[in-house]
Design a protein around this motif. Sequence first.
Motif, PDB file in Angstrom:
ATOM      1  N   ALA A 718      37.041  44.409  43.030  1.00  0.00           N
ATOM      2  CA  ALA A 718      38.651  44.244  42.756  1.00  0.00           C
ATOM      3  C   ALA A 718      39.063  45.484  42.248  1.00  0.00           C
ATOM      4  CB  ALA A 718      38.757  43.094  41.869  1.00  0.00           C
ATOM      5  N   GLY A 719      38.641  45.992  41.181  1.00  0.00           N
ATOM      6  CA  GLY A 719      38.683  47.282  40.443  1.00  0.00           C
ATOM      7  C   GLY A 719      40.142  47.583  39.865  1.00  0.00           C
ATOM      8  N   THR A 720      40.530  46.335  39.497  1.00  0.00           N
ATOM      9  CA  THR A 720      41.976  46.425  38.592  1.00  0.00           C
ATOM     10  C   THR A 720      41.842  46.537  37.288  1.00  0.00           C
ATOM     11  OG1 THR A 720      42.227  44.074  38.465  1.00  0.00           O
ATOM     12  CG2 THR A 720      43.227  44.978  40.530  1.00  0.00           C
ATOM     13  N   PRO A 721      42.572  46.925  36.501  1.00  0.00           N
ATOM     14  CA  PRO A 721      42.482  46.914  35.233  1.00  0.00           C
ATOM     15  C   PRO A 721      42.231  45.509  34.510  1.00  0.00           C
ATOM     16  CG  PRO A 721      44.329  48.224  35.600  1.00  0.00           C
ATOM     17  CD  PRO A 721      44.139  47.594  36.728  1.00  0.00           C
ATOM     18  N   TRP A 722      42.829  44.523  34.973  1.00  0.00           N
ATOM     19  CA  TRP A 722      42.497  43.013  34.804  1.00  0.00           C
ATOM     20  C   TRP A 722      41.397  42.848  34.889  1.00  0.00           C
ATOM     21  CZ3 TRP A 722      45.285  38.272  37.586  1.00  0.00           C
ATOM     22  CH2 TRP A 722      44.800  37.094  36.712  1.00  0.00           C
ATOM     23  N   ALA A 723      40.540  42.994  35.944  1.00  0.00           N
ATOM     24  CA  ALA A 723      39.252  42.891  36.453  1.00  0.00           C
ATOM     25  C   ALA A 723      38.303  43.474  35.633  1.00  0.00           C
ATOM     26  CB  ALA A 723      38.783  43.084  38.055  1.00  0.00           C
ATOM     27  N   LEU A 724      38.484  44.677  35.284  1.00  0.00           N
ATOM     28  CA  LEU A 724      37.751  45.634  34.547  1.00  0.00           C
ATOM     29  C   LEU A 724      37.459  44.918  33.117  1.00  0.00           C
ATOM     30  CD1 LEU A 724      38.403  49.304  36.174  1.00  0.00           C
ATOM     31  CD2 LEU A 724      36.607  47.668  36.695  1.00  0.00           C
ATOM     32  N   GLY A 725      38.779  44.672  32.436  1.00  0.00           N
ATOM     33  CA  GLY A 725      38.739  44.278  31.097  1.00  0.00           C
ATOM     34  C   GLY A 725      38.051  43.115  31.122  1.00  0.00           C
ATOM     35  N   ILE A 726      38.358  42.198  32.051  1.00  0.00           N
ATOM     36  CA  ILE A 726      37.564  40.960  31.931  1.00  0.00           C
ATOM     37  C   ILE A 726      35.853  41.128  31.874  1.00  0.00           C
ATOM     38  CG2 ILE A 726      36.733  38.822  33.542  1.00  0.00           C
ATOM     39  CD1 ILE A 726      39.458  38.579  31.931  1.00  0.00           C
ATOM     40  N   ARG A 727      35.418  42.160  32.787  1.00  0.00           N
ATOM     41  CA  ARG A 727      33.963  42.471  32.835  1.00  0.00           C
ATOM     42  C   ARG A 727      33.880  42.995  31.671  1.00  0.00           C
ATOM     43  NH1 ARG A 727      31.864  46.940  36.773  1.00  0.00           N
ATOM     44  NH2 ARG A 727      32.846  48.229  35.428  1.00  0.00           N
ATOM     45  N   ALA A 728      34.304  43.760  30.878  1.00  0.00           N
ATOM     46  CA  ALA A 728      33.931  44.453  29.894  1.00  0.00           C
ATOM     47  C   ALA A 728      33.952  43.326  28.380  1.00  0.00           C
ATOM     48  CB  ALA A 728      34.608  45.726  29.473  1.00  0.00           C
ATOM     49  N   ARG A 729      34.738  42.408  28.522  1.00  0.00           N
ATOM     50  CA  ARG A 729      34.687  41.374  27.533  1.00  0.00           C
ATOM     51  C   ARG A 729      33.660  40.518  27.734  1.00  0.00           C
ATOM     52  NH1 ARG A 729      39.524  37.333  28.129  1.00  0.00           N
ATOM     53  NH2 ARG A 729      37.937  36.078  29.144  1.00  0.00           N
TER      54      ARG A 729
END
Length: 968
Positions: A718-729
């Motif tokens: 997906a590569g969106t900030p939303w996706a990357l933020g969820i992954r990091a959390r």
Amino acid sequence: MLRGCHGAGKTTLIDYAVEEASGFRISSIVGVESEINLQYGAVHELLIPFLPLIDDLPVPQRQAIRVAFGLEAGPAQDRFLVGLACMTLLSRAAADRPVLCAVDDAQWIDAESALVLGFVARRLYADRVGMILTVGDAGELPAWQQLPTVEVCGLPDDAAAELLRSVAGTPLAPEVVDRVVADAERNPLALVEIGSHFTGEELAARAYLPEPIPVGRQLQERYLRQVHRLPADVQQFLLLAATDVSGDRSRVRHATAAAGIDADAAEAAAEAAGLIKASGNWAGFPYPLIRAAVYHGASNADRRRAHHWLSQASDHAGDAERQVWHRAAAAAAPDEHLAADLQTAADRARDRGASSATAALLRRSVAWTPDDGVRARREVALAEAELVIGHADIAQEIASNALPRLSDSGTRGQAKVVIGDALFAQGRDVEAAEAFADAAAALAAYPAASADALLAALDAANWAGRAETRKIASIPPPSPPPGTAPAISDLLLAGYQARVTKGYDAAAAPLRAALEALRADDLEPLIGLKWFALGATAAGSLWDDQALLDITDRWVRVARRRGALTQLPMALAVRALADWLTGGLNQAEDRWRELHELMAASQNTGMLNIDYGSEAFVLAGRGETARARAAGLAQIREATARGQGGQADIGRGVVALADLRSGQFESAVDGALPVIQDDQAFLTEAMLPELIEAAARSGNHEVARSAFAVLANRTRTAGTPWALGIRARCQALLDDGSDAETAYLEAISQLGRSHAAVDLARAHLMYGEWLRRARRRRDARRQLRTAEDMFLAMGAAGLAEQARSELRATGERARSRTPETELDLTPQEARVTKLAADGSTNSEIAEQLFISPSTVEYHLGKVFRKLGVRSRTQLAHRLPGRELRKEASVTGSDSGRSPAAVDRPHDAIDRNLGAMPTPPRLVGRSPIPISTDTSDGTGTRRSSNRGNPQSAPQPKIARSKWQAWRGD
């Protein structure tokens, strides 16, 4: 609303109210039963005295009401905008004197007027406007639900006896009175008619006979006998008046003259007999029973003649739609020319959004079509019209009956599509998917239509469950003509089929292309209405928050503008889910309030698979876990009983989320696992982070890491900030020490670039919890305060309390109450206050909140008193977060921030971030080795690495692009 049987006294009561309303501006109308009613005809007639004020309305409202009332040409108008315009018009009319609107026999008015009047009536709050409606005991429209209601029943025994004696004019024995009152069931009209029609001797004689005293149908026959005693010309005049449903006196008189009758003499004789009332340009009957007796008591030939003369009068008045309707009623045999004219009139009605009139005209067109093959094709069009007005079961029956008589494959495929739509609207998803698949096969010669049908089959299958989805996804798609660009349906079909047959990665590219097409400025609205639902699901599945907001916003606007009542409820439900994800819980509740109102106005309250699970998600988002869990369990039971596996999965997701929020982590894992295994688009992506959190908190690390492997692969794609933020959390939950902190900071940074307010606030909360456990209490308080402030601003009281509990665990004393709790503002007062503080005028606030300017003024007056302020400027400084925003705007200068950003409400989240260290770039490092077999759509297996530098842009704290919690 006064509700009761015929003759109970509703009309008498409403007339009494009108007579006693001294000092009021009065407008009253009477509904008349008819097979066809002009769209907005009743509300137009009701508001005629106030039409000179239309030019004072805001431009969108003025245009909506003028087009709706036929005062100017234009496309179909949003019914709720028309309702808002009518409410504003009444509010302005009441500026000098209070207004009373009276609608007798409201069960007979057109559906559009009923929706508008119900909309207005439910919002009469601080306006000097009263509304009284009467409906029969079996005539309440869904649009009238939730209105204050008075049941008008038979009179008390003593009052009934007194009324009978007063109209009889002669002494009656007690046993006679008791018998008449019993036979009349204490109905006032029946008592008056019996007492005035029979002499005392006749009543005494009848009281001892076994036959009942004439009431009801016999009373109608009594009216008919009275009519038959009148001269033939007067009888024909009465029949013309009964045949015309508009109450237009000039139309009836014109038809009377065309029939060679002296209109003045006939009208005077009918009025003298008490059978008709006339005032100005209105003429009608005192009671609906008289009209029914006149019309149904006439012969078929006499009724056809009456319709013939009225068709000429309508033609003279330039009313083409009513003219062709009367022509049809005057016809004695099928006539293709007439049937074609009816279909043309139906097409015009559909173009202007008059859905009910469209269906009525097509019914007549079908009835008068002589050729069976042509009639079958028109029946398919009729089925489509019935579906639009919410009659899914009727649409299915009509299309199914037409199907065997259709000769060409294209029309047969079209009929099967209608059947599929009707089944889907009834929640019969497996049958709907099969019908759509059959339609796709029948339309093989038409690749575009075949692809549309197959995509609809896949959509229905998704609701039915995983097994049906796999079955439909295995059907080969049609090949588009060479040299043609793929349509939106082709892209969506390729994406969703690839998701099932090849994997998530293979679906991403075609779905992204579809999202771009659905957001294009030149998108055809009808194409959008077909595929917005699947587009919104794809946007959620790809963690594309901007696309999700754009598509759901356009979906709602287009559905409103087109008057698509089978689309708008679903659009509102999905938009509410988008509002919830972006922190607009109040907006989500507003959507659901409107959705329920719209469903109340529909004749089919179960239409279109309305996803009530999204409302339960909103409850869980607020922290109302008990209610959310109960709603989820109810959805599981109901969906399972209907064979809707997809709907049941949504219920399971709600229950799992409620369990997670209430600390029942093991139960949350058990509930989320089957949802993830079924892999429903968007739902799975929404539940993966919840499953990881529940598994991590319950110590089930194997499940947490397995779920994270799937999440890591999908978020990288997906590569969106939303996706990357969820992954990091989620990564932070699995990491220890500095690695966890680095992941939390990355999550906050990435989510701050998105609209995902709830996920951002949860990242602050989780980071605060982690800091507290690491004994870094001061740092923990900063994060937990930020989380609490964000949750409070969203209206998520349960999550705010969770943050507050963590704050107390750090040793912080109870904080001062927020302005909302200190002032005890109602939700509506809070919304009005925030809009006023942002500079909106009363009219602008009224338009946004679907209330009247007077109601806005009323709410602001209460708020001013609560806050002790006298101006909107003072009000702005008392709102929650104002001081925080001021602080945020001066804490450190960051040249990378947009100049406008410092004044936006969401920048309050940055106030505690100035002292945080910028985390290092996560390049070439994976705190937890992840090697998972995930398909990239090419058959190749590859490892998922969270440390990919292309998928993890450099985190930058305090550069939030997250836009307001208001959802705009």
